[in-house]
Every structure is written in structure tokens, then in C-alpha cells.
Design an enzyme around this catalytic site. Structure first.
Site, PDB file in Angstrom:
ATOM      1  N   HIS A 126       0.813  -1.226   0.000  1.00 50.07           N
ATOM      2  CA  HIS A 126       0.000   0.000   0.000  1.00 50.07           C
ATOM      3  C   HIS A 126       0.844   1.272   0.000  1.00 50.07           C
ATOM      4  O   HIS A 126       0.358   2.353   0.366  1.00 50.07           O
ATOM      5  CB  HIS A 126      -0.969  -0.010   1.189  1.00 50.07           C
ATOM      6  CG  HIS A 126      -1.973  -1.116   1.107  1.00 50.07           C
ATOM      7  ND1 HIS A 126      -2.733  -1.509   2.174  1.00 50.07           N
ATOM      8  CD2 HIS A 126      -2.337  -1.934   0.090  1.00 50.07           C
ATOM      9  CE1 HIS A 126      -3.524  -2.517   1.813  1.00 50.07           C
ATOM     10  NE2 HIS A 126      -3.297  -2.790   0.561  1.00 50.07           N
ATOM     11  N   CYS A 148      10.285  16.071 -13.578  1.00 50.26           N
ATOM     12  CA  CYS A 148      10.574  16.959 -12.445  1.00 50.26           C
ATOM     13  C   CYS A 148      10.608  16.115 -11.166  1.00 50.26           C
ATOM     14  O   CYS A 148       9.922  15.102 -11.067  1.00 50.26           O
ATOM     15  CB  CYS A 148       9.483  18.029 -12.327  1.00 50.26           C
ATOM     16  SG  CYS A 148       9.291  19.015 -13.814  1.00 50.26           S
ATOM     17  N   CYS A 161       4.401  21.833  -8.603  1.00 51.06           N
ATOM     18  CA  CYS A 161       5.494  22.036  -9.566  1.00 51.06           C
ATOM     19  C   CYS A 161       5.467  23.483 -10.058  1.00 51.06           C
ATOM     20  O   CYS A 161       4.420  23.977 -10.495  1.00 51.06           O
ATOM     21  CB  CYS A 161       5.335  21.074 -10.741  1.00 51.06           C
ATOM     22  SG  CYS A 161       6.617  21.274 -11.979  1.00 51.06           S
ATOM     23  N   PRO A 228      -5.682  -9.593  18.584  1.00 56.57           N
ATOM     24  CA  PRO A 228      -6.428  -9.656  19.844  1.00 56.57           C
ATOM     25  C   PRO A 228      -7.935  -9.760  19.637  1.00 56.57           C
ATOM     26  O   PRO A 228      -8.667 -10.071  20.583  1.00 56.57           O
ATOM     27  CB  PRO A 228      -6.066  -8.349  20.546  1.00 56.57           C
ATOM     28  CG  PRO A 228      -5.609  -7.433  19.482  1.00 56.57           C
ATOM     29  CD  PRO A 228      -5.034  -8.295  18.386  1.00 56.57           C
TER      30      PRO A 228
HETATM   31  N1  APR Z   1      -1.503  -6.329  17.764  1.00 56.13           N
HETATM   32  C1  APR Z   1      -2.074  -7.092  16.785  1.00 56.13           C
HETATM   33  N2  APR Z   1      -3.236  -6.760  16.162  1.00 56.13           N
HETATM   34  C2  APR Z   1      -3.869  -5.646  16.587  1.00 56.13           C
HETATM   35  C3  APR Z   1      -3.355  -4.826  17.616  1.00 56.13           C
HETATM   36  C4  APR Z   1      -2.126  -5.210  18.208  1.00 56.13           C
HETATM   37  N3  APR Z   1      -1.558  -4.484  19.171  1.00 56.13           N
HETATM   38  N4  APR Z   1      -4.217  -3.766  17.791  1.00 56.13           N
HETATM   39  C5  APR Z   1      -5.234  -3.943  16.907  1.00 56.13           C
HETATM   40  N5  APR Z   1      -5.023  -5.071  16.187  1.00 56.13           N
HETATM   41  C6  APR Z   1      -5.839  -5.602  15.098  1.00 56.13           C
HETATM   42  C7  APR Z   1      -7.311  -5.229  15.141  1.00 56.13           C
HETATM   43  O1  APR Z   1      -8.060  -6.147  15.913  1.00 56.13           O
HETATM   44  C8  APR Z   1      -7.698  -5.267  13.664  1.00 56.13           C
HETATM   45  O2  APR Z   1      -8.151  -6.560  13.292  1.00 56.13           O
HETATM   46  O3  APR Z   1      -5.334  -5.039  13.889  1.00 56.13           O
HETATM   47  C9  APR Z   1      -6.377  -4.981  12.926  1.00 56.13           C
HETATM   48  C10 APR Z   1      -6.299  -3.622  12.237  1.00 56.13           C
HETATM   49  O4  APR Z   1      -7.234  -3.613  11.211  1.00 56.13           O
HETATM   50  P1  APR Z   1      -7.414  -2.327  10.267  1.00 56.13           P
HETATM   51  O5  APR Z   1      -7.482  -1.128  11.096  1.00 56.13           O
HETATM   52  O6  APR Z   1      -8.546  -2.636   9.352  1.00 56.13           O
HETATM   53  O7  APR Z   1      -6.033  -2.262   9.462  1.00 56.13           O
HETATM   54  P2  APR Z   1      -5.576  -3.119   8.206  1.00 56.13           P
HETATM   55  O8  APR Z   1      -6.152  -4.490   8.217  1.00 56.13           O
HETATM   56  O9  APR Z   1      -4.106  -2.989   8.114  1.00 56.13           O
HETATM   57  O10 APR Z   1      -6.253  -2.275   7.017  1.00 56.13           O
HETATM   58  C11 APR Z   1      -6.003  -2.657   5.696  1.00 56.13           C
HETATM   59  O11 APR Z   1      -7.091  -0.693   4.888  1.00 56.13           O
HETATM   60  O12 APR Z   1      -7.529   1.506   5.234  1.00 56.13           O
HETATM   61  C12 APR Z   1      -6.820   0.632   4.476  1.00 56.13           C
HETATM   62  O13 APR Z   1      -4.821   0.993   3.295  1.00 56.13           O
HETATM   63  C13 APR Z   1      -5.319   0.846   4.583  1.00 56.13           C
HETATM   64  O14 APR Z   1      -3.551  -0.799   4.715  1.00 56.13           O
HETATM   65  C14 APR Z   1      -4.817  -0.447   5.213  1.00 56.13           C
HETATM   66  C15 APR Z   1      -5.892  -1.436   4.827  1.00 56.13           C
END
Ligand code: APR
Length: 256
Positions: A126, A148, A161, A228
Site C-alpha cells: 500500500h 521533475c 510544480c 487480539p
Molecule cells: N496487535 C495485533 N493486532 C492488533 C493490535 C495489536 N496491538 N491492535 C489492533 N489489532 C488488530 C485489530 O483487531 C484489527 O483486526 O489489527 C487490525 C487492524 O485492522 P485495520 O485497522 O482494518 O487495518 P488493516 O487491516 O491494516 O487495514 C487494511 O485498509 O484503510 C486501508 O490501506 C489501509 O492498509 C490499510 C488497509
């Protein structure tokens, strides 16, 4: 988190230490949560719980209000620069250092904490929030001249730019945009080739990244999920480790 699941997952990971590409790791925003970087979909603190992704993470949103979007990313960049890799990042980097070539790291994260923890090669699906790109094609380039450099653009919110007014945008993949083709192809190959797919801190809400666990399982890999809370891809897991990245990864990856 059940200890039997942890020890079985540990044994599966230990069994692929000597195998090139034996362990494929996919990380999401949860990987960096304990470094103080917000996730996207956490009910209270997640970015998308507080902001509209269509306004802040799309080309249309940027065109509608470039200054607001640029400032929002500038704030996030400062957060990334202040953040430090956590024990989870360090455990992955230590595993890689102990077993060169055994681990392929794929991330959805736009921060540089995996790199700062010591990983030389990270497949970034991403993009990179610290990178700057032109919003549109460079006019000089199109006229056959050298492109550029966004870093030389006239500063402002956003920088532009001086020659053609092209805006600078953050080097991240926005909703509706395609992922970097080479990184995605290599991630899919790594998922197909691995013996264990370790998925850390992702809700599994965004494709095609979320499909990598199923792709790996279909090619015979064992899937370990560290989170978690429940995710949308839990059904792909052979072992579900309900804990945080900084708590679980050191125990999961520590040297036997
Ligand atoms: N350790 C492990 N997992 C965790 C922790 C932690 N300390 N804290 C939260 N989580 C988990 C949450 O339970 C959730 O399932 O991490 C996950 C985060 O999910 P999202 O916020 O949806 O993030 P992600 O899955 O990376 O999103 C995917 O969506 O918005 C777009 O481009 C953005 O790369 C991103 C993509």
C-alpha cells in the site's frame, strides 16, 4: 490465547527456519498499534472511525481539498517519524537475522517501522507515507525531457510544480487505485511457496491483501493469525493466537 496453539504454531514456524521462503508474513495496522500508530478500523481510535476515507484516502478527495488531505498526511508522517519499532517488529527482524532467506515480509503498512527494525527487503502493498509523488503525469516528462523531482517542488499545502502546477501527493495507495504490480505478484508467489503464513494485525477487510492467507492455505501452507480480536479471515487460520503483536511475536519467534 491457548498455550497449546502457541506451541504448535511455534513448532510449525521452527520447522521452516532452514527453508528459503518457508515463512511468509503479512502485517497490517495492528502491527504498529503498540508503537503508537492508530489502526484504521478500531471502533474508537481507528482513522476511519473518525474520518471519511473517501475524503482523505482517494484521488477525488485529494482533488476536492488538497490542503486538508496534505495536512492530514503531514500529521500522520510526524507520528510515524516519532514512533519506534515495537517488540513485535524486533522479533520478526531478529528471526530474519537468525535465519537469512527463510522469511518473506509483506506489509499493508505505509510506515517504515519494519525497515527501521532491520528488514532490508519488505514487500509494501500500500505504498510509503514518507514518499512523495506527482498527482498527475509530469508535463516535462511528456514533452520528452527529464521528469521533475517532487522533492524540488515549490513548498506549500500541498507542494506544487513551479513549471506546470502539478500537485505533490503522498506515495500511498488510495482506495480505487491499483496496488504496485511487482510487489503484489511477489507477495502472491511468496504466499504460494511458503510452509507457514503468519498474519499479524490485519482485519482482513481490504483486498487483494486479505486474499493472501487463503491463497497460501490453498497451496498447502499452515496459517497462523495473531490478533487480539476477530478478523474477517479467521476461517483461514490453523492457529488463532488472540494477543497483540508485541506480546505474541517474541514468544512465537524466539530461538528454541
Ligand atoms: N496487535 C495485533 N493486532 C492488533 C493490535 C495489536 N496491538 N491492535 C489492533 N489489532 C488488530 C485489530 O483487531 C484489527 O483486526 O489489527 C487490525 C487492524 O485492522 P485495520 O485497522 O482494518 O487495518 P488493516 O487491516 O491494516 O487495514 C487494511 O485498509 O484503510 C486501508 O490501506 C489501509 O492498509 C490499510 C488497509
Amino acid at each position: 490465547m491457548s498455550l497449546p496453539d502457541l506451541s504448535l504454531a511455534r513448532a510449525a514456524i521452527a520447522a521452516c527456519r532452514q527453508r528459503p521462503g518457508g515463512l511468509c508474513v503479512l502485517t497490517g495496522a495492528g502491527m504498529s498499534a503498540e508503537s503508537g500508530i492508530a489502526t484504521f478500523r478500531d471502533a474508537l481510535t481507528g482513522y476511519w472511525a473518525r474520518f471519511d476515507p473517501a475524503e482523505l484516502a482517494s484521488v477525488a478527495g485529494f482533488r476536492a481539498d488538497p490542503a486538508r488531505v496534505w495536512r492530514w498526511y503531514a500529521e500522520r508522517r510526524e507520528g510515524v517519524r516519532r514512533a519506534q519499532p515495537n517488540a513485535g517488529h524486533r522479533a520478526l527482524a531478529a528471526f530474519e537475522a537468525r535465519h537469512p532467506g527463510a522469511l518473506v515480509l509483506v506489509t499493508q503498512n505505509v510506515d517504515d517501522l519494519h525497515q527501521r527494525a532491520g528488514h532490508a527487503a519488505v514487500l509494501r502493498l500500500h505504498g510509503d507515507i514518507l514518499d512523495e509523488q506527482w498527482l498527475g503525469p509530469c508535463a516535462k516528462r511528456q514533452a520528452g525531457g527529464p521528469a521533475c523531482d517532487p522533492a524540488q517542488a515549490q513548498r506549500g499545502d500541498p507542494p506544487r510544480c513551479e513549471a506546470c502546477g502539478n500537485l505533490v501527493r503522498p506515495g500511498v495507495v488510495w482506495f480505487g487505485e491499483s496496488l504496485p504490480i511487482a510487489a503484489l505478484a511477489r507477495a502472491e508467489q511468496a504466499a504460494a511457496d511458503c510452509a507457514v503464513m503468519l498474519v499479524v494485525g490485519t482485519s482482513g477487510a481490504v483486498w487483494p491483501a486479505a486474499g493472501l492467507a487463503e491463497h497460501a492455505a490453498r497451496h498447502g501452507a499452515q496459517v497462523v493469525i495473531v490478533n487480539p480480536a476477530p478478523s474477517e479471515i479467521d476461517d483461514q487460520a490453523h492457529w488463532l493466537l488472540r494477543g497483540t503483536a508485541a506480546e505474541v511475536l517474541p514468544r512465537l519467534l524466539e530461538a528454541p
